[in-house]
Design an enzyme around this catalytic site. Structure first.
Site, PDB file in Angstrom:
ATOM      1  N   CYS A  12       3.527  20.653 -22.645  1.00 27.79           N
ATOM      2  CA  CYS A  12       2.498  21.043 -23.123  1.00 27.79           C
ATOM      3  C   CYS A  12       2.039  22.134 -21.887  1.00 27.79           C
ATOM      4  CB  CYS A  12       1.301  20.181 -23.175  1.00 27.79           C
ATOM      5  SG  CYS A  12       0.845  19.284 -21.495  1.00 27.79           S
TER       6      CYS A  12
ATOM      7  N   ASP B 178       5.642   4.996  -1.066  1.00 31.21           N
ATOM      8  CA  ASP B 178       7.285   5.594  -0.657  1.00 31.21           C
ATOM      9  C   ASP B 178       8.515   5.043  -1.581  1.00 31.21           C
ATOM     10  OD1 ASP B 178       7.880   3.080   0.558  1.00 31.21           O
ATOM     11  OD2 ASP B 178       7.412   3.791   2.506  1.00 31.21           O
TER      12      ASP B 178
ATOM     13  N   GLN C 250       0.830  -1.248  -0.138  1.00 32.06           N
ATOM     14  CA  GLN C 250      -0.068  -0.151   0.237  1.00 32.06           C
ATOM     15  C   GLN C 250       0.644   1.374   0.029  1.00 32.06           C
ATOM     16  OE1 GLN C 250      -3.313  -0.591   2.996  1.00 32.06           O
ATOM     17  NE2 GLN C 250      -1.602  -2.116   3.572  1.00 32.06           N
ATOM     18  N   ASN C 251       2.094   1.141   0.433  1.00 34.74           N
ATOM     19  CA  ASN C 251       3.041   2.283   0.538  1.00 34.74           C
ATOM     20  C   ASN C 251       3.302   3.174  -0.792  1.00 34.74           C
ATOM     21  OD1 ASN C 251       2.926   1.199   3.070  1.00 34.74           O
ATOM     22  ND2 ASN C 251       5.066   0.262   2.850  1.00 34.74           N
TER      23      ASN C 251
ATOM     24  N   CYS D 272      -1.050  15.471 -21.606  1.00 37.37           N
ATOM     25  CA  CYS D 272      -0.499  14.646 -22.883  1.00 37.37           C
ATOM     26  C   CYS D 272       0.298  13.303 -22.409  1.00 37.37           C
ATOM     27  CB  CYS D 272       0.776  15.636 -23.521  1.00 37.37           C
ATOM     28  SG  CYS D 272       2.069  15.877 -22.337  1.00 37.37           S
TER      29      CYS D 272
ATOM     30  N   ASN E 247       3.368  -7.536  13.092  1.00 38.53           N
ATOM     31  CA  ASN E 247       2.741  -6.595  13.483  1.00 38.53           C
ATOM     32  C   ASN E 247       2.796  -6.384  15.162  1.00 38.53           C
ATOM     33  OD1 ASN E 247       0.787  -4.248  14.096  1.00 38.53           O
ATOM     34  ND2 ASN E 247       0.437  -4.557  11.831  1.00 38.53           N
ATOM     35  N   PRO E 248       3.090  -5.400  15.752  1.00 38.00           N
ATOM     36  CA  PRO E 248       3.146  -5.437  17.272  1.00 38.00           C
ATOM     37  C   PRO E 248       1.679  -5.480  17.842  1.00 38.00           C
ATOM     38  CG  PRO E 248       4.817  -3.739  16.372  1.00 38.00           C
ATOM     39  CD  PRO E 248       3.796  -4.321  15.150  1.00 38.00           C
TER      40      PRO E 248
ATOM     41  N   HIS F 203      -1.412   1.527  -4.474  1.00 39.70           N
ATOM     42  CA  HIS F 203      -1.732   2.909  -4.348  1.00 39.70           C
ATOM     43  C   HIS F 203      -0.458   3.650  -5.150  1.00 39.70           C
ATOM     44  CE1 HIS F 203      -3.997   1.841  -0.281  1.00 39.70           C
ATOM     45  NE2 HIS F 203      -4.396   1.511  -1.439  1.00 39.70           N
TER      46      HIS F 203
ATOM     47  N   ALA G 109       9.189  -5.028  11.819  1.00 42.35           N
ATOM     48  CA  ALA G 109       9.422  -5.436  10.492  1.00 42.35           C
ATOM     49  C   ALA G 109      10.829  -6.036  10.233  1.00 42.35           C
ATOM     50  CB  ALA G 109       8.785  -4.867   9.235  1.00 42.35           C
TER      51      ALA G 109
END
Length: 257
Positions: free
Chosen positions: A159, A111, A108-109, A137, A223-224, A126, A241
């Site tokens: 353009c 970055d 999903q990142n 253009c 995940n914590p 994303h 991670a």
């Protein structure tokens, strides 16, 4: 140091897998110094922007079309949180894993860290904040960061249009090519699936992990905290991670090919 339940089992399953699916969210970039907000809104603590609108409105496709300067202003603030940051050990392990076992990354990142770390079979659902397209253009260019953008929105060099990042704004459809690739991976199947650093609030992020039990795939959540898919996990690694994947890579190395 806390143990990672089923670490050896996971390493063995990976080395025997036809395919591994790795699903990532903002939490995987935490060790790179990026905030672990859900979507964009966490940067604003659910308050209205100085433009008098919720951040989800400011970062919508509608406002980008109507008043792109507003959307670009907030995109630039998001980019500033990434500036100077680099992929961390978690991104690097995932890229290295692709050299050993067929591995697809669904992130999903925006970055761009997975790509910079070397991941190839990559579904950026994303988009990527640093890939820019002209709204008129179709001109495309890649930027290392936004420091070179002296005017917002940046004008197209070919353009009278302006550039926008290749990201999915609120109210916009997901990129068709990314959806098609995800559908193909789900149809082909996978033997191991990871959910790393994501709350999995979007159905297209949660579903590939949630159905693992129906297909016999091993599902590991890194995940914590608790998330929308925690109940579907065979193994839960309550760890950051980078630490978890570094230890997984070590376990893979001990087993060899």
């Amino acid at each position: 140091m806390d143990t990672l339940p089923g670490l050896e089992e996971t390493a063995a399953r990976i080395l025997e897998a036809r395919r591994v699916l790795v699903i990532t969210g903002a939490g995987i970039s935490a060790d790179s110094g990026l905030p672990t907000y859900r979507g964009f809104g966490g940067l604003y603590n659910d308050e209205l922007t100085e433009d008098g609108m919720p951040i989800e409105v400011a970062l919508s496709g509608e406002v980008m079309r109507r008043d792109p300067a507003i959307t670009w202003k907030h995109l630039a603030r998001i980019e500033a949180t990434c500036r100077g940051a680099r992929p961390n050990a978690a991104h690097e392990v995932i890229a290295a894993l692709q050299e050993r076992v067929p591995t697809t990354v669904l992130t999903q990142n925006i970055d761009g860290f997975h790509r910079r770390a070397g991941s190839r079979d990559l579904i950026e659902i994303h988009g990527d904040l640093f890939e820019l397209d002209c709204t008129h253009c179709g001109h495309h260019e890649t930027v290392a960061d936004y420091s070179q953008l002296t005017v917002l929105p940046p004008p197209c060099p070919h353009c009278l249009g302006h550039l926008r990042p290749r990201v999915v704004l609120f109210g916009e459809a997901l990129p068709r090519a990314a959806i098609q690739r995800l559908e193909a991976v789900m149809q082909e199947g996978y033997d191991v699936v990871f959910s790393i650093g994501t709350t999995s609030v979007f159905p297209y992020i949660a579903q590939p992990f949630a159905i693992a039990g129906e297909t016999g795939a091993l599902a590991i959540e890194v995940n914590p905290g608790d998330t929308a898919v925690s109940r579907h996990a065979d193994l839960r690694w309550r760890s950051g991670a980078a630490e978890a994947l570094t230890r997984l890579w070590r376990a893979l190395g001990e087993r060899g090919n």
